[in-house]
Structure formats: structure tokens, C-alpha cells
Motif scaffolding. Structure first.
Motif, PDB file in Angstrom:
ATOM      1  N   ASP A 194       0.826  -1.203   0.000  1.00 27.16           N
ATOM      2  CA  ASP A 194       0.000   0.000   0.000  1.00 27.16           C
ATOM      3  C   ASP A 194       0.866   1.260   0.000  1.00 27.16           C
ATOM      4  O   ASP A 194       0.531   2.257  -0.657  1.00 27.16           O
ATOM      5  CB  ASP A 194      -0.927   0.019   1.218  1.00 27.16           C
ATOM      6  CG  ASP A 194      -2.062  -0.987   1.101  1.00 27.16           C
ATOM      7  OD1 ASP A 194      -2.299  -1.488  -0.019  1.00 27.16           O
ATOM      8  OD2 ASP A 194      -2.704  -1.287   2.133  1.00 27.16           O
ATOM      9  N   ASP A 204       2.050   1.796  -3.421  1.00 22.95           N
ATOM     10  CA  ASP A 204       0.938   2.182  -4.281  1.00 22.95           C
ATOM     11  C   ASP A 204       0.680   3.683  -4.241  1.00 22.95           C
ATOM     12  O   ASP A 204       0.236   4.273  -5.234  1.00 22.95           O
ATOM     13  CB  ASP A 204      -0.323   1.418  -3.853  1.00 22.95           C
ATOM     14  CG  ASP A 204      -1.502   1.678  -4.770  1.00 22.95           C
ATOM     15  OD1 ASP A 204      -1.365   1.458  -5.992  1.00 22.95           O
ATOM     16  OD2 ASP A 204      -2.557   2.117  -4.277  1.00 22.95           O
ATOM     17  N   ARG A 205       0.974   4.326  -3.125  1.00 28.16           N
ATOM     18  CA  ARG A 205       0.760   5.772  -3.019  1.00 28.16           C
ATOM     19  C   ARG A 205       1.613   6.539  -4.025  1.00 28.16           C
ATOM     20  O   ARG A 205       1.247   7.658  -4.416  1.00 28.16           O
ATOM     21  CB  ARG A 205       1.096   6.255  -1.608  1.00 28.16           C
ATOM     22  CG  ARG A 205       0.246   5.655  -0.513  1.00 28.16           C
ATOM     23  CD  ARG A 205       0.648   6.201   0.836  1.00 28.16           C
ATOM     24  NE  ARG A 205       0.182   5.367   1.931  1.00 28.16           N
ATOM     25  CZ  ARG A 205       0.425   5.617   3.213  1.00 28.16           C
ATOM     26  NH1 ARG A 205       1.125   6.691   3.544  1.00 28.16           N
ATOM     27  NH2 ARG A 205      -0.028   4.807   4.155  1.00 28.16           N
ATOM     28  N   PRO A 259       0.555   6.374  -9.118  1.00 27.88           N
ATOM     29  CA  PRO A 259      -0.780   6.818  -9.532  1.00 27.88           C
ATOM     30  C   PRO A 259      -1.191   6.343 -10.923  1.00 27.88           C
ATOM     31  O   PRO A 259      -2.381   6.140 -11.177  1.00 27.88           O
ATOM     32  CB  PRO A 259      -0.680   8.342  -9.479  1.00 27.88           C
ATOM     33  CG  PRO A 259       0.783   8.636  -9.662  1.00 27.88           C
ATOM     34  CD  PRO A 259       1.478   7.516  -8.956  1.00 27.88           C
ATOM     35  N   ARG A 269      -2.287   2.789 -10.640  1.00 28.84           N
ATOM     36  CA  ARG A 269      -3.532   2.756  -9.860  1.00 28.84           C
ATOM     37  C   ARG A 269      -4.731   3.099 -10.747  1.00 28.84           C
ATOM     38  O   ARG A 269      -5.799   2.481 -10.644  1.00 28.84           O
ATOM     39  CB  ARG A 269      -3.429   3.729  -8.688  1.00 28.84           C
ATOM     40  CG  ARG A 269      -4.549   3.614  -7.683  1.00 28.84           C
ATOM     41  CD  ARG A 269      -4.196   4.280  -6.360  1.00 28.84           C
ATOM     42  NE  ARG A 269      -3.874   5.694  -6.493  1.00 28.84           N
ATOM     43  CZ  ARG A 269      -2.661   6.200  -6.296  1.00 28.84           C
ATOM     44  NH1 ARG A 269      -1.647   5.410  -5.966  1.00 28.84           N
ATOM     45  NH2 ARG A 269      -2.446   7.488  -6.409  1.00 28.84           N
ATOM     46  N   ARG A 270      -4.561   4.066 -11.641  1.00 26.06           N
ATOM     47  CA  ARG A 270      -5.654   4.418 -12.557  1.00 26.06           C
ATOM     48  C   ARG A 270      -5.949   3.262 -13.514  1.00 26.06           C
ATOM     49  O   ARG A 270      -7.112   2.962 -13.803  1.00 26.06           O
ATOM     50  CB  ARG A 270      -5.269   5.666 -13.364  1.00 26.06           C
ATOM     51  CG  ARG A 270      -5.179   6.941 -12.544  1.00 26.06           C
ATOM     52  CD  ARG A 270      -4.917   8.141 -13.425  1.00 26.06           C
ATOM     53  NE  ARG A 270      -4.709   9.353 -12.635  1.00 26.06           N
ATOM     54  CZ  ARG A 270      -4.778  10.587 -13.122  1.00 26.06           C
ATOM     55  NH1 ARG A 270      -5.044  10.773 -14.403  1.00 26.06           N
ATOM     56  NH2 ARG A 270      -4.568  11.626 -12.341  1.00 26.06           N
ATOM     57  N   ARG A 311      -5.383   0.102 -12.919  1.00 26.18           N
ATOM     58  CA  ARG A 311      -5.994  -0.977 -12.141  1.00 26.18           C
ATOM     59  C   ARG A 311      -7.484  -0.721 -11.924  1.00 26.18           C
ATOM     60  O   ARG A 311      -8.303  -1.651 -11.994  1.00 26.18           O
ATOM     61  CB  ARG A 311      -5.280  -1.133 -10.801  1.00 26.18           C
ATOM     62  CG  ARG A 311      -5.783  -2.315  -9.987  1.00 26.18           C
ATOM     63  CD  ARG A 311      -4.805  -2.721  -8.898  1.00 26.18           C
ATOM     64  NE  ARG A 311      -4.527  -1.675  -7.950  1.00 26.18           N
ATOM     65  CZ  ARG A 311      -3.367  -1.020  -7.830  1.00 26.18           C
ATOM     66  NH1 ARG A 311      -2.346  -1.317  -8.628  1.00 26.18           N
ATOM     67  NH2 ARG A 311      -3.207  -0.077  -6.933  1.00 26.18           N
ATOM     68  N   SER A 312      -7.843   0.532 -11.670  1.00 28.64           N
ATOM     69  CA  SER A 312      -9.251   0.875 -11.480  1.00 28.64           C
ATOM     70  C   SER A 312     -10.053   0.586 -12.754  1.00 28.64           C
ATOM     71  O   SER A 312     -11.156   0.014 -12.686  1.00 28.64           O
ATOM     72  CB  SER A 312      -9.372   2.351 -11.103  1.00 28.64           C
ATOM     73  OG  SER A 312     -10.725   2.729 -10.972  1.00 28.64           O
ATOM     74  N   ASN A 343       2.129  -4.496  -7.065  1.00 30.79           N
ATOM     75  CA  ASN A 343       1.054  -3.647  -7.576  1.00 30.79           C
ATOM     76  C   ASN A 343       0.768  -3.926  -9.046  1.00 30.79           C
ATOM     77  O   ASN A 343      -0.381  -3.803  -9.486  1.00 30.79           O
ATOM     78  CB  ASN A 343       1.396  -2.174  -7.340  1.00 30.79           C
ATOM     79  CG  ASN A 343       1.110  -1.747  -5.906  1.00 30.79           C
ATOM     80  OD1 ASN A 343      -0.029  -1.777  -5.463  1.00 30.79           O
ATOM     81  ND2 ASN A 343       2.143  -1.374  -5.176  1.00 30.79           N
ATOM     82  N   THR A 370      -2.744  -5.572 -10.431  1.00 28.42           N
ATOM     83  CA  THR A 370      -3.441  -4.929 -11.552  1.00 28.42           C
ATOM     84  C   THR A 370      -3.862  -5.966 -12.588  1.00 28.42           C
ATOM     85  O   THR A 370      -4.988  -5.931 -13.114  1.00 28.42           O
ATOM     86  CB  THR A 370      -2.540  -3.861 -12.195  1.00 28.42           C
ATOM     87  OG1 THR A 370      -2.219  -2.863 -11.211  1.00 28.42           O
ATOM     88  CG2 THR A 370      -3.228  -3.193 -13.380  1.00 28.42           C
ATOM     89  N   ASP A 377       6.266   2.849 -11.385  1.00 29.12           N
ATOM     90  CA  ASP A 377       4.907   3.173 -11.797  1.00 29.12           C
ATOM     91  C   ASP A 377       4.799   3.207 -13.319  1.00 29.12           C
ATOM     92  O   ASP A 377       3.861   2.653 -13.911  1.00 29.12           O
ATOM     93  CB  ASP A 377       4.527   4.536 -11.211  1.00 29.12           C
ATOM     94  CG  ASP A 377       3.073   4.909 -11.453  1.00 29.12           C
ATOM     95  OD1 ASP A 377       2.230   3.995 -11.542  1.00 29.12           O
ATOM     96  OD2 ASP A 377       2.779   6.116 -11.520  1.00 29.12           O
ATOM     97  N   SER A 385      -0.974  12.984 -13.399  1.00 31.02           N
ATOM     98  CA  SER A 385      -0.879  12.704 -11.963  1.00 31.02           C
ATOM     99  C   SER A 385      -0.025  13.733 -11.234  1.00 31.02           C
ATOM    100  O   SER A 385      -0.134  13.896 -10.027  1.00 31.02           O
ATOM    101  CB  SER A 385      -0.306  11.306 -11.736  1.00 31.02           C
ATOM    102  OG  SER A 385       1.093  11.280 -11.990  1.00 31.02           O
TER     103      SER A 385
END
Length: 416
Positions: free
Chosen positions: A18, A21-22, A25, A28-29, A31-32, A57, A61, A351, A393
């Protein structure tokens, strides 16, 4: 089924994943979106990668995209055991433990391949190599793959030239976003981080010899000079050597640099860059580190044959005492020092690399059956999308072309 050190480490691994993951970004986008669209539904993906929080991460994903995922480590020393435990708790098969021997390392790759993958994600080409040499029975089901390292891409091109490569593999390593961030900024920072953690030396005032002036070597040279080192570059490529020279670095053959360097770092993707004839002239206390993918760039066997004693002086530092009393210090057993003695690239760097990997897997899910066997480049649209997402981001906006500018660029009739 998995093979990890301790499932009880999962809670600590989740916290560290986690945390990474911060700083990721872009992934994370992706993965969403993957979670909503499931572009990888029904696919089995086998990976051979460094089992770190950043890799976790990426794997999460791919799982969010609907894939069934199994991973083995691409380096015996780089596995983070708590990360491995967290991934297993989240439903990903993991075959990786920190510090395994080579037999176990290869057994883990075989176990990941037992998934009978449709797609493969490799770091260094070991998984692809084993697929072609020992697990050829699985090749018919593999539609494509990704490779994330310079060393792996070199091996893939060799396979393709010999007609041995049986499916399309995308050289994710060769994208501009990966070269720029991962190889240059990531390797530059994380390698020096590993060396300092392993030795606690002061870089300022040292002569740092960097073998190889590709993207990784450039990043290393910039960071070492920024910390106050005198930087020497060794190269076989005249264009890269000229580039290093014009950037103000001293350029010498290794035979010459070996006699006065304090710290030696190999980042070439080739073997035996530092050999016995170099070791025999190095000064007392010289430090040897490798940041190329495999542990072949420094001839460790030659070093062992020259030594009369070997002492473990720090957690990732072995002192080889030579017959004349000189001591040479090898870091991380000649393996990737940034992952063995530190934590690899910062999450903000990975990332972009892993965003490239995720979007390439999505593209391969539909495009792979149309591609011939061989090495392929990442579509430019993916590279541009990753850069766009990264800038967004960071709240950075760009200029756009006016209609007149678009007309000017698309016409050959306008002159000066």
C-alpha cells in the motif's frame, strides 16, 4: 499452491504494498479501469520478476483485469518475503523466497509455468528460455509475452535471429518511458543506494568506474557525479564513449581504469566485464558492484581463485583477501546490487515501467494472435498514454497545436 517463506508476514507485506501504491498513480488508474472492464478475463499469466512491493502492484493490476496470475522471482536475492506472503493472501500464486539456491530458483520458474500460461511477463528471459528448452509442451498455448530488461531483450533478439523464438514478445524495456524513468533515473538512484547501504562509504571524492554508458550507465554517472565522485566510463561503443566524453566524464578502457578506481559498477548486459587481469591490478579496498541483470558481469570465479580468504564483513559485502594482502570487496555476490542490498527502484519510477507492462498485456490479449513470432516494440500509443497519465498525476499540462500549426506540419508546400 505457492512456495514462500512465511505466510504470517502477509499483514506487513500489505502495508508495504500500500505504501508503494501511493507513489504509483498511473498504475492505480489502470488498475481501477481494469477492475471495471476485465480486459484480461480468462487469461493465465506466468511472470518471472523481482518480487517486490512495486511488482506486487503490477500483479494485482493484472489480477484486477481478470487474469489468473503466478509469479516466480527473477533473482534469488531480490524477493521481499512479506510481499510474497501478501500476494498469496490476495490469491496470486507465488514461488519465491529470499536467498534460495539456484536449483530452487529454477524449480520456482517451473512451478510458475505449471499454470500453463497464455501470456508471460519476464525479466531477463529465463522464463522464456525454459519454456523453449524444457517446457516446450506448453508453447502451443502461449500467445505472447513481455520482457522488461535490457539483458532479456538481448537474449530474445538472439533467439529470434536463430529462428528459435516461437511466439511474439514485446520489448517493454525499449519504450521511451521505461528507458527514461526506469533505466536512467531508477538505476542511477537505486544502485548507489544499494552500494551505500552495503558499505556505508562516502561517495564524494571517490573514483567511480562505470562499465557501460547506456541509459543505466548515464543515470549512474549523473548521480555519482552529483554526489561528488570522479566518474570514469568504460565502453565498447564509440558513439556512447563520445557521448560520455562530451558530458565531461573520463573515458578509459577497463585495463587502465582498474588500477585507480575506488568503486566499480557494471551495467552492460554482457559477461566478464571485470576479469582476472583487472582484479590483479586493483587497489586495496576496491569495491565491486553489479547492476546488470545477471551475476556474470564480474568474473566472480576468477575472484575466488585469486583469493586466499573470504570474509563476510557486512550483510551484503564479502571481502576477498588476495595473496599479496590486498582486499577486494564484492557486493551482493555480484548480483543486482540495487535489489539485493537495497529495495530496487523507487515506486514512482516503477509506476511507469509497470504501467507499460499492464497496458501491453491488455494489448496482447487481443493482438497477440495476429503477431508473428519475434521481438516486437510497444505500440507508440501505449508509451504516449503512460507519459500522459504520469504528467496528469503530477498536475502538468501541455501546449496543443493550433490549426495553423497542424496545417504547417502536415504540408510540404510552405517554405521559409
Amino acid at each position: 499452491m505457492s512456495d514462500i517463506t512465511d505466510p504470517g508476514l502477509a499483514e506487513a507485506g500489505v502495508r508495504r504494498i500500500d505504501w508503494a501504491d501511493r507513489s504509483m498513480p498511473v498504475l492505480r488508474r489502470i488498475r481501477s479501469r481494469f477492475r471495471d472492464e476485465k480486459p484480461l478475463a480468462g487469461l493465465r499469466i506466468a511472470a518471472c520478476m523481482h518480487v517486490t512491493t512495486e511488482t506486487a502492484n503490477l500483479l494485482l493490476t493484472l489480477k484486477a483485469g481478470g487474469a489468473e496470475v503466478a509469479v516466480a522471482s527473477s533473482n534469488p536475492l531480490s524477493t521481499q518475503d512479506d510481499t510474497a506472503a501478501a500476494l498469496v493472501a490476495d490469491g496470486i500464486a507465488v514461488f519465491a523466497r529470499a536467498g534460495v539456491d539456484m536449483d530452487t530458483y529454477y524449480r520456482h520458474i517451473h512451478q510458475a509455468l505449471d499454470l500453463a500460461p497464455h501470456l508471460v511477463v519476464d525479466d531477463g528471459c529465463d522464463l522464456v528460455n525454459i519454456l523453449h528448452t524444457e517446457r516446450a509442451d506448453l508453447l502451443e498455448g502461449v500467445t505472447g509475452g513481455c520482457e522488461g530488461t535490457t539483458t532479456g531483450v538481448i537474449r530474445l533478439h538472439q533467439m529470434a535471429r536463430e529462428g528459435a523464438l516461437r511466439f511474439p514478445v514485446v520489448a517493454v524495456n525499449d519504450t521511451a518511458t521505461k528507458h527514461m524513468f526506469d533505466n536512467r533515473y531508477g538505476t542511477g538512484q537505486s544502485t548507489l543506494d544499494g552500494i551505500v547501504r552495503a558499505t556505508n562509504i562516502l561517495i564524494a571524492g571517490k573514483t567511480v568506474v562505470i562499465a557501460g554508458f547506456g541509459y543505466c550507465g548515464r543515470g549512474l554517472a549523473e548521480r555519482a557525479r552529483g554526489l561528488g565522485a570522479r566518474v570514469v566510463v568504460t565502453e565498447i561503443d564509440p558513439v556512447k564513449a563520445l557521448d560520455a566524453l562530451m558530458q565531461g566524464y573520463r573515458v578509459e578502457p577497463m585495463a587502465q581504469a582498474a588500477g585507480h578506481g575506488d568503486v566499480f559498477i557494471t551495467v552492460t548486459g554482457n559477461r566478464d566485464v571485470i576479469r582476472a587481469e583487472h582484479l590483479t591490478v586493483m587497489k586495496d579496498g576496491a569495491i565491486l558492484a553489479n547492476s546488470g541483470h545477471f551475476d556474470v558481469e564480474i568474473d566472480v570465479r576468477a575472484l575466488q581463485s585469486l583469493a586466499v580468504d573470504v570474509l563476510r564483513v557486512r550483510a551484503q559485502a564479502d571481502e576477498y583477501v588476495l595473496a599479496d594482502g590486498r582486499r577486494l570487496v564484492l557486493l551482493a555476490e555480484g548480483r543486482l546490487v540495487n535489489l539485493s542490498a537495497a529495495e530496487g527502484h523507487p515506486a514512482a519510477v516503477m509506476d511507469m515501467s509497470f504501467a507499460d507492462q499492464a497496458l501491453t498485456c491488455e494489448w496482447l490479449a487481443t493482438a497477440a494472435p495476429t503477431l508473428p513470432p519475434g521481438v516486437h516494440q510497444v505500440p507508440e500509443s501505449i508509451d504516449s498514454e503512460v507519459a500522459r497519465l504520469k504528467l496528469a498525476s503530477m498536475s502538468i499540462t501541455l501546449d496543443t497545436l493550433t490549426p495553423d500549426q497542424e496545417d504547417y506540419l502536415s504540408s510540404w508546400r510552405s517554405g521559409s
